[in-house]
Design a protein around this motif. Sequence first.
Motif, PDB file in Angstrom:
ATOM      1  N   GLN A 156      -5.237  11.317   5.226  1.00 31.23           N
ATOM      2  CA  GLN A 156      -6.109  10.153   5.037  1.00 31.23           C
ATOM      3  C   GLN A 156      -5.428   9.100   4.175  1.00 31.23           C
ATOM      4  OE1 GLN A 156     -10.081  10.970   3.681  1.00 31.23           O
ATOM      5  NE2 GLN A 156     -10.549   8.829   3.281  1.00 31.23           N
ATOM      6  N   SER A 157      -4.787   9.532   3.100  1.00 36.69           N
ATOM      7  CA  SER A 157      -4.088   8.580   2.230  1.00 36.69           C
ATOM      8  C   SER A 157      -2.951   7.900   2.975  1.00 36.69           C
ATOM      9  CB  SER A 157      -3.556   9.298   0.988  1.00 36.69           C
ATOM     10  OG  SER A 157      -4.608   9.744   0.169  1.00 36.69           O
TER      11      SER A 157
ATOM     12  N   LYS B  25      -7.771   1.101   5.576  1.00 34.97           N
ATOM     13  CA  LYS B  25      -8.911   2.004   5.416  1.00 34.97           C
ATOM     14  C   LYS B  25      -9.904   1.884   6.569  1.00 34.97           C
ATOM     15  CE  LYS B  25      -8.689   2.194   0.364  1.00 34.97           C
ATOM     16  NZ  LYS B  25      -9.402   1.922  -0.918  1.00 34.97           N
TER      17      LYS B  25
ATOM     18  N   SER C  32       0.824  -1.200   0.000  1.00 35.36           N
ATOM     19  CA  SER C  32       0.000   0.000   0.000  1.00 35.36           C
ATOM     20  C   SER C  32       0.858   1.250   0.000  1.00 35.36           C
ATOM     21  CB  SER C  32      -0.934   0.004   1.218  1.00 35.36           C
ATOM     22  OG  SER C  32      -1.834  -1.074   1.170  1.00 35.36           O
TER      23      SER C  32
ATOM     24  N   TRP D 207      -8.888   4.048   9.441  1.00 34.75           N
ATOM     25  CA  TRP D 207      -9.208   5.467   9.214  1.00 34.75           C
ATOM     26  C   TRP D 207     -10.689   5.737   9.478  1.00 34.75           C
ATOM     27  CZ3 TRP D 207      -7.215  10.150   8.718  1.00 34.75           C
ATOM     28  CH2 TRP D 207      -8.031  11.173   8.212  1.00 34.75           C
ATOM     29  N   GLU D 208     -11.550   4.863   9.012  1.00 34.93           N
ATOM     30  CA  GLU D 208     -12.984   5.065   9.182  1.00 34.93           C
ATOM     31  C   GLU D 208     -13.375   5.089  10.658  1.00 34.93           C
ATOM     32  OE1 GLU D 208     -15.086   5.847   6.864  1.00 34.93           O
ATOM     33  OE2 GLU D 208     -13.519   5.727   5.340  1.00 34.93           O
TER      34      GLU D 208
ATOM     35  N   SER E 186      -4.378   5.562   5.837  1.00 35.55           N
ATOM     36  CA  SER E 186      -5.022   4.367   5.271  1.00 35.55           C
ATOM     37  C   SER E 186      -3.988   3.398   4.723  1.00 35.55           C
ATOM     38  CB  SER E 186      -5.995   4.781   4.167  1.00 35.55           C
ATOM     39  OG  SER E 186      -7.031   5.586   4.684  1.00 35.55           O
TER      40      SER E 186
END
Length: 485
Positions: free
Chosen positions: A122-123, A131, A19, A134-135, A126
């Motif tokens: 955020q990028s 992800k 990632s 982050w949520e 994550s």
Amino acid sequence: MKTVISLLFISLWANCVYSNELLQEDINRDLGYINHPSRKWVKPRLDKSGSEILNVAIIGGGQTGLTMAFSLQRHHVDGVKVFDLHKEDHAGSWINIGKMNTLRTPKSTTGPDLGIPSLSVQSWYSAKYGKDAWEKLTYIPRLSWHDYLNWYRTVLNLPVQFESYVHPLEWNEEMQCFSFKVTTPKGESVIFARKVILAVGLEGSGEWMIPDFIKRNVSKKCYTQAVYRATPEQLKGKDIAILGAGPNAFDLTLVSKKCGAKSITMFSKRKKLVNLHCFKWGEFTGFMKCFSQLDDDQKYSFIARMHEMGQPPIPKCVEAAYSYPNFNLRFSSPWKNAYQKGDRVVVVTKDGEHEYDFLILATGWVADLTKRKELANFCDKIATWEDKYTPPKGRRYDKLMKFPYLGKGFQFVEKAAGEAPYLNSLFNMTGGGLLSNGFCAGTGLTGMKYSIDHITQEIVSQFFLEDADTIYDSLDSYSEYDFQN
């Protein structure tokens, strides 16, 4: 079973690395897509020895200094260098003075990314944690934000020189630039720069406030300003008094509680806790982007009202503090005096005298340019609001009147016209920019995405106008023909 767990761990680790590699590819792609025009355009200037003069020196390598460096890079202004006092990976307020567990701004707040999604927190978060992680976040952990900034500096290859103590700035009239000495573990050097940006933190237009009676009467081992770290030994089993009831005061209450304080008493000058978040109110494009276009009466009115309203603590911190049985909050109780009594300190209020083992001063910062070593040679020439503005009767706040009076691009202004025109090339991106330019990079994340644009626009404009004749000469002698006749 162990083999399965190991394989699962390796798989998760590999996905994380994968990632991050994809994110790096996204960044390179995005920057390539918007890299027009790509030409370096600010002509280098040389000092007497033939070495290049920096176009821009940035003092401070925290989030503001880094974002400024990237913004100038995006506008193809080369010859930029950032100087920071701390060791690599240890720059900025989040690691040095922050006490809170999370940032106080929503996780959706942007700034350093300059509108490039692949550079957003955020990028990064994550890619690093997934992800789903982050949520689940409401606020970004403070130390995660610090890690993000270190990654941001590295992935953009920003030119930061660490462990650099910057001495007072001087103006070199002959070379039409600033000069200053820099001391590092390797020795001392002299830096020349056409423009200088002060990005030295919230308190960068003054100092963290300690009441004079504390300085005079109380041993330094018995108190600390809230931004400095008290040792566990200073807190464990001790009766603690905290002056102030804002966000930092409650952060330090929880730190004291964690360290095993015997009791914690907080003193507030107000009748109740602030529970209106005026910075939250101001988070809309018109206010953040256009504040600098207001006239002085309007600017003062807005910021004076926010000064009157104050800043609220985080609700969860208030709840956690009140859950501590030995926590007490005294309202309408400003300190009138304090004095040493053996190993303890006596605090004097209108209600009498109270004894404690250790004091924490959550009193914020005050604007006072004479306290800034960088400005030692200029502070008497720099205009403050007191020099340029008379507030309405009954609404004068000395704290605000001592703020520097800045131009729309955050440049300092002369106190007397013609006395120091070079101040136009010296920029203040600290908490002192609040009254002149509203929410800005110097006051935190709120408004950063707009204030960085303002100062960048001013610097780019200055370079172009100052070098217009040279730029014209390059046009006049231009000979890169598209084809031959």
